[in-house]
Design a protein around this motif. Structure first.
Motif, PDB file in Angstrom:
ATOM      1  N   GLN A 252      15.109 -24.052 -16.995  1.00  0.00           N
ATOM      2  CA  GLN A 252      15.732 -22.738 -16.973  1.00  0.00           C
ATOM      3  C   GLN A 252      16.704 -22.643 -15.802  1.00  0.00           C
ATOM      4  O   GLN A 252      16.383 -23.042 -14.682  1.00  0.00           O
ATOM      5  CB  GLN A 252      14.690 -21.631 -16.862  1.00  0.00           C
ATOM      6  N   LEU A 253      17.898 -22.111 -16.071  1.00  0.00           N
ATOM      7  CA  LEU A 253      18.892 -21.881 -15.037  1.00  0.00           C
ATOM      8  C   LEU A 253      19.147 -20.386 -14.923  1.00  0.00           C
ATOM      9  O   LEU A 253      19.303 -19.694 -15.938  1.00  0.00           O
ATOM     10  CB  LEU A 253      20.199 -22.602 -15.364  1.00  0.00           C
TER      11      LEU A 253
ATOM     12  N   MET B 267      21.080 -31.929 -10.207  1.00  0.00           N
ATOM     13  CA  MET B 267      21.327 -30.552 -10.618  1.00  0.00           C
ATOM     14  C   MET B 267      21.621 -30.502 -12.113  1.00  0.00           C
ATOM     15  O   MET B 267      22.468 -31.242 -12.611  1.00  0.00           O
ATOM     16  CB  MET B 267      22.507 -29.982  -9.845  1.00  0.00           C
ATOM     17  N   PRO B 268      20.900 -29.637 -12.872  1.00  0.00           N
ATOM     18  CA  PRO B 268      21.182 -29.510 -14.311  1.00  0.00           C
ATOM     19  C   PRO B 268      22.641 -29.146 -14.550  1.00  0.00           C
ATOM     20  O   PRO B 268      23.217 -28.332 -13.828  1.00  0.00           O
ATOM     21  CB  PRO B 268      20.238 -28.379 -14.747  1.00  0.00           C
ATOM     22  N   GLY B 269      23.221 -29.765 -15.559  1.00  0.00           N
ATOM     23  CA  GLY B 269      24.617 -29.509 -15.885  1.00  0.00           C
ATOM     24  C   GLY B 269      25.583 -30.462 -15.223  1.00  0.00           C
ATOM     25  O   GLY B 269      26.763 -30.501 -15.569  1.00  0.00           O
ATOM     26  N   THR B 270      25.106 -31.250 -14.243  1.00  0.00           N
ATOM     27  CA  THR B 270      25.968 -32.236 -13.577  1.00  0.00           C
ATOM     28  C   THR B 270      26.281 -33.376 -14.540  1.00  0.00           C
ATOM     29  O   THR B 270      25.393 -33.830 -15.266  1.00  0.00           O
ATOM     30  CB  THR B 270      25.270 -32.788 -12.324  1.00  0.00           C
TER      31      THR B 270
ATOM     32  N   ASN C  78      22.297 -12.242 -13.683  1.00  0.00           N
ATOM     33  CA  ASN C  78      21.225 -11.629 -14.457  1.00  0.00           C
ATOM     34  C   ASN C  78      20.913 -12.381 -15.738  1.00  0.00           C
ATOM     35  O   ASN C  78      20.103 -11.921 -16.544  1.00  0.00           O
ATOM     36  CB  ASN C  78      21.592 -10.173 -14.800  1.00  0.00           C
ATOM     37  N   MET C  79      21.566 -13.520 -15.918  1.00  0.00           N
ATOM     38  CA  MET C  79      21.407 -14.278 -17.145  1.00  0.00           C
ATOM     39  C   MET C  79      20.534 -15.516 -16.891  1.00  0.00           C
ATOM     40  O   MET C  79      20.606 -16.158 -15.851  1.00  0.00           O
ATOM     41  CB  MET C  79      22.769 -14.713 -17.695  1.00  0.00           C
TER      42      MET C  79
ATOM     43  N   GLN D  57      18.661 -25.218 -20.285  1.00  0.00           N
ATOM     44  CA  GLN D  57      19.529 -26.381 -20.188  1.00  0.00           C
ATOM     45  C   GLN D  57      18.754 -27.661 -20.494  1.00  0.00           C
ATOM     46  O   GLN D  57      17.736 -27.940 -19.850  1.00  0.00           O
ATOM     47  CB  GLN D  57      20.105 -26.471 -18.766  1.00  0.00           C
ATOM     48  N   PRO D  58      19.171 -28.469 -21.495  1.00  0.00           N
ATOM     49  CA  PRO D  58      18.528 -29.776 -21.703  1.00  0.00           C
ATOM     50  C   PRO D  58      18.640 -30.621 -20.433  1.00  0.00           C
ATOM     51  O   PRO D  58      19.671 -30.595 -19.753  1.00  0.00           O
ATOM     52  CB  PRO D  58      19.329 -30.387 -22.854  1.00  0.00           C
TER      53      PRO D  58
END
Length: 550
Positions: A309-310, A383-386, A314-315, A319-320
């Motif tokens: 979870q990222l 970091m997720p998304g890197t 507020n969102m 993320q895989p």
């Protein structure tokens, strides 16, 4: 005519007698031979082979007594389900005595004795006409053996009954509890820490042990041998390099027939970041000598992985995350007791665990990635998304077991001395150290007794505990400490059936077959029927053959 009636009547009477006799014979045989057909995949409604072994090998009478109220109907139904389970237990052992007690029939003194033993009335909600009532009921089971008695104070279903009941039988019949030791002194996972997660794991261990083994800590910094009472040693995520003397004591523990579970993290994280760096523990060379090579790498899986979870403002986003490797059922060892009933397991930030060929040692890859596993080395930005670098895809083993006789890592070496850093003022000093030689009375054992080792490429599964990782860890402890006794029973409670992830081509094929393919089949059937009717009609017109086809 009368003779025929007599003959038919006699035949009918004989037939009825034969049917009645067959029914009596079947009933007689069924009362003496237990037979049950369970069509579920994992034989969920049949007691496991582990339970059968436990109750068949009892050396004296074990008494199982149920204390269930006869009312309300909900409790009576639970009791009937429990009686069905106990009937199956009774069918496999002649040393079980099963008694059923309705506490309503007991006087106040006998009820007080039950409360003294830990069998208390519990309150349950009972739906009634236009109202909800509260009833005080008994829902307990006691197990007694040779003067010892253990109580299951509240039994509300049969979902986990087999494990709880069999483990209680093992507890009361065990002559001497074994000890599981957790290595300390290198910032390992602390089983006695007050953090909620650590306490939860300790509670799971205590509940799982059920008196079969004790939990303790093992400190080897003084250069003393592992206590002989320790059966299994757990090395769970050391963050500092072990000294040669500490490695020597672990080696000699294994040589004496001790079992060991190594959970070794491949990386260390910078504080409050997801920047990782390779972590050295000093154990890699010794484990490779035994038959397991830890890769100096981080393994990911582009097909089977978990998500994180990222939080952005507020969102919340899912993320895989390929560095949380998810092992699914086809990638577990089907033969090994630790994994053959597991459905899935997530291993966060794990390294590869390669099984090497060693004489006298049987190695098993317990868990593997998919064929889309990848290996990464160097400094890690996790970091997720890197962006993730592309590497060659292949299957990686991430957990393995070794069984057999091991050769000592120190067979041809001198016994290491104990390093004790001291200064003139008595304070520890990392720059100076005196060598304390306490090896005069020690002799190195060069070949072990038959024993077992399990190595897992991460200890992070203990800090991110869920049902699957807990079952895997407890299975490892049970297999090393007790053998296969309870593993198969616990696995009966595992109900996860994760969907097997499929490729985009397979997904699209299934979608179009369902949306277009069925319609095409209907049209094709109509065309075939139309052409057959036309052919038959022409045949009738030319040859005059009658037909019933409309």
């Amino acid at each position: 005519m009368a003779d025929k009636r007599i003959k038919y009547g006699a035949n009918t009477a004989i037939f009825i007698v034969l049917i009645f006799g067959i029914l009596v014979l079947v009933n007689f045989l069924s009362s003496r031979q237990f037979l049950r057909l369970d069509l579920t995949e994992d034989k969920r409604y049949t007691v496991s082979n582990a339970t059968k072994d436990v109750i068949r090998n009892l050396d004296d009478i074990v008494t199982i007594t149920t204390y269930f109220s006869s009312e309300p109907a909900r409790v009576a139904q639970i009791h009937r389900d429990i009686r069905d389970v106990l009937d199956e237990y009774n069918a496999f052992s002649k040393r079980l005595q099963i008694d059923y007690v309705d506490p309503v029939d007991l006087d106040d003194g006998e009820k007080q004795e039950l409360r003294f033993k830990g069998i208390q009335e519990v309150q349950i909600n009972v739906p009634g006409k236009d109202k909800l009532e509260i009833a005080n009921v008994f829902m307990a089971i006691s197990v007694g053996y040779s003067g010892k008695e253990e109580v299951l104070p509240i039994v509300q279903s049969t979902a986990n009954l087999e494990y709880e009941l069999t483990s209680t039988i093992v507890k009361v019949t065990t002559k001497e509890a074994k000890t599981v030791g957790f290595l300390t002194g290198h910032n390992e996972f602390d089983i006695n820490a007050q953090e909620q997660l650590n306490q939860h794991l300790r509670q799971l261990l205590d509940k799982n042990a059920q008196g079969q083994y004790n939990i303790t800590t093992v400190d080897l910094q003084a250069g003393e041998a592992v206590d002989p009472s320790v059966t299994t040693l757990v090395v769970a995520g050391p963050k500092q390099v072990l000294t040669e003397r500490e490695k020597y004591e672990i080696d000699q523990f294994i040589m004496r027939g001790g079992r060991a579970l190594f959970l070794i993290d491949p990386i260390t994280m910078q504080a409050r970041t997801l920047q990782g760096a390779p972590l050295a523990t000093g154990l890699n060379d010794m484990l490779e000598h035994y038959g397991v090579k830890l890769g100096n790498n981080l393994v990911g899986d582009r097909r089977f992985h978990d998500s994180v979870q990222l939080q952005q403002g507020n969102m919340t986003f899912i993320q895989p995350y390929i560095y949380f490797v998810k092992v699914i059922k086809p990638n577990f060892s089907k033969e090994h007791a630790v994994t053959n009933q597991l459905e899935e397991l997530t291993l966060p930030w794990t390294s590869s665990v390669d099984i090497l060929t060693k004489e006298g040692v049987i190695g098993t890859a317990l868990a593997k990635t998919s064929e889309f596993g990848q290996s990464f080395q160097g400094a890690y930005n996790l970091m997720p998304g890197t962006p993730i670098p592309q590497t060659e895809s292949q299957v990686y083993s991430v957990a393995g077991s070794l069984e057999g006789q091991f050769k000592s890592f120190y067979a041809d070496k001198e016994i290491p001395s104990t390093e004790t850093p001291v200064t003139t003022d008595g304070e520890n000093d990392s720059d100076t150290s005196d060598q304390i030689d306490n090896t005069d009375d020690r002799t190195t054992i060069t070949v072990s007794a038959e024993t077992q080792i399990i190595v897992v490429g991460t200890a992070e599964l203990l800090t991110r505990l869920n049902r699957n990782s807990a079952d895997f860890f407890l299975n490892c402890i049970d297999w090393l400490t007790l053998g296969d006794t309870l593993i198969g029973i616990r696995s009966h409670t595992i109900t996860d059936r994760p969907l097997v992830e499929t490729s985009e081509l397979a997904k699209n094929s299934i979608k179009y077959i369902c949306t277009i393919g069925i319609s095409l089949l209907v049209i094709l059937f109509g065309l075939i029927r139309y052409f057959i009717k036309g052919r038959v009609r022409r045949l009738v017109e030319t040859q005059g053959v009658p037909t019933a086809i409309d």
